[in-house]
Write an enzyme that holds these catalytic residues in place. Sequence first.
Site, PDB file in Angstrom:
ATOM      1  N   GLU A 196       0.896  -1.349   0.183  1.00  0.00           N
ATOM      2  CA  GLU A 196       0.135  -0.155  -0.053  1.00  0.00           C
ATOM      3  C   GLU A 196       0.669   1.111  -0.046  1.00  0.00           C
ATOM      4  O   GLU A 196       1.865   1.282   0.348  1.00  0.00           O
ATOM      5  CB  GLU A 196      -0.827   0.142   1.070  1.00  0.00           C
ATOM      6  CG  GLU A 196      -0.368   0.201   2.602  1.00  0.00           C
ATOM      7  CD  GLU A 196      -1.092   1.309   3.081  1.00  0.00           C
ATOM      8  OE1 GLU A 196      -1.871   2.344   2.935  1.00  0.00           O
ATOM      9  OE2 GLU A 196      -1.157   1.157   4.390  1.00  0.00           O
ATOM     10  N   HIS A 368      -1.921   4.290   8.459  1.00  0.00           N
ATOM     11  CA  HIS A 368      -1.016   3.685   7.224  1.00  0.00           C
ATOM     12  C   HIS A 368       0.697   3.785   7.499  1.00  0.00           C
ATOM     13  O   HIS A 368       0.752   5.002   8.194  1.00  0.00           O
ATOM     14  CB  HIS A 368      -1.615   4.296   6.129  1.00  0.00           C
ATOM     15  CG  HIS A 368      -2.911   4.164   5.710  1.00  0.00           C
ATOM     16  ND1 HIS A 368      -3.472   3.399   4.962  1.00  0.00           N
ATOM     17  CD2 HIS A 368      -3.996   4.929   5.963  1.00  0.00           C
ATOM     18  CE1 HIS A 368      -4.688   3.289   5.030  1.00  0.00           C
ATOM     19  NE2 HIS A 368      -5.222   4.340   5.522  1.00  0.00           N
TER      20      HIS A 368
END
Length: 555
Positions: A196, A368
């Site tokens: 990601e 994240h």
Amino acid sequence: MIKTKNEVIRIIPLGGVGEIGKAMYVIEIDGELFIVDSGLMFPEDEMLGIDIVIPDFTYLVENKDRVKGIFLTHGHEDAIGSIAYVLQKINAPVYGSKLTIALAKEHLKELPAPHQVKFFEVTNKSRMNFQSTYVTFFHTTHSIPDSLGIVFHTSEGAIVFTGEFKFDQSAEGKFKPDLAKMAQLGEEGVFILLSESTEAERPGYTTSETVIEDKLAKVFHSSPARIIVAVYASNFIRIQQVFNQAQKSNRKVAIVGKSLEKVIDIGVKLGYLTIDEDTLIPITEINKYNDDELIIIVTSNQGEPLDALDKIVRKQHRDLRIKDTDTVLITFTPSPGMEVQMANAMNNLAKAGATVLTADKKVHVSGHGSQEDLKLMLNLMKPKYFIPIQGEYRMLIAHSKLAQQVGIDKSRIFIADKGDVVEYRNGKMRISGKVQAGNVLIDGSGVGDVGNIVLRDRKLLSQDGIFIVVVTLNRSQKRIASGPEIISRGFVYVRESEELISEATKLARECIEKYVNKEAYEWTNIKQEIRETLSAYLFQKTKRRPMIIPIIMEY
């Protein structure tokens, strides 16, 4: 590795690249087709009236007999939000962690599949065998527990999907990552890493969640009145932190948002959230307590907090109004395209007198990984090929540069667009073609029936309004029986534009009479004439182009 030589391997992103959310990736291994994630995206500002956006999975429907399974990395909407729509069209088993499966099943309650769906709960010790591959899993740290990386083992090495992750050294329990297993995968040989890219532009490491809990503790103990906390419904870490600090500061917690209620109910039942029963109260009972005894957690029914905040600020919420003594914690960052809505909500909260604390005030950290987290994952995995995913295009580029910094050759990095087919065949990797991909817009119960033309019309209506011409014709006598009558909405105020309306009526009548006296005429010709004539006239007079709709009736 598996013993059988795999001939053709394809990776096809149907969503999640060039955008935030809407994750959906297809892996084809010798004809067997596997799906990783089935997410949604919240609409951008120009998507007027749209509720959610899901991937165009036409390719999967066309190849549904080859689909062997749907693998879910975690329970956020951007990973599972479109699962019910996919299962309407495709009969395939679903694999995920205990919490992820429970949240996915919740989606099927609102949109049940037409067939029996097989769900398989997996852990980091599970192994699922297929003809062309076997699949294993490893734990990652994210803002929701039970997040998994997914590994497809091939004769060329492992294909690894990291899912959404960060490295938090203080992570415990079901948030703790499998660092040893990640390193082991790297030692055994990672063929393709798909990782990601959401925070690929942010330097350093992502801040630890313990820092945020400390900040929340200070706010909760120092705020003299109510505290309103805006969260994404599935941010389990933040929800647990709020309840922890509520109990320590002797405050009650009320919930706003059906999706949040469902998530908390599931979390408590499965043991992923620890909540004192005395702490949680119905939102309808907040008036029974002093303001300094209350915390209110808000999100919308779709799980996106901005809509809920907007409704509360505009005094449209049934149970809640902003007070000038409130402290509002915005513990999330807005989705791309929603920054303006976020700014408006904050301005309106400030106008109402509330104290607003945002991510800039250290009440939120990302779920994240930042640049150093991403480089650590790359170094652990040491992939032969790298495909950055889950991010806007500039984020994918930034991630590709990080990969080059840790020694991955640029020729072995593939930045794919939605629908691109990244194919490995005969020892070579290349982008070999494209399949249908894009957005499917969900408006109410309509799936894909709102497209670009409808959105264009909605935009036109929102900008210049609508101008309707109604007329009744007597075909036998070749004359206008009644009308034309003009109806204007969102264009001009009729009572103050009598001259404009009168002239438009006259022009419409002339257009109709030109055709109605002929032996034969077509309604489409009359309508087109009215549209062209009135469009030119109205633009000349107002410099606006309303949507013109002629309505012709006949007897």
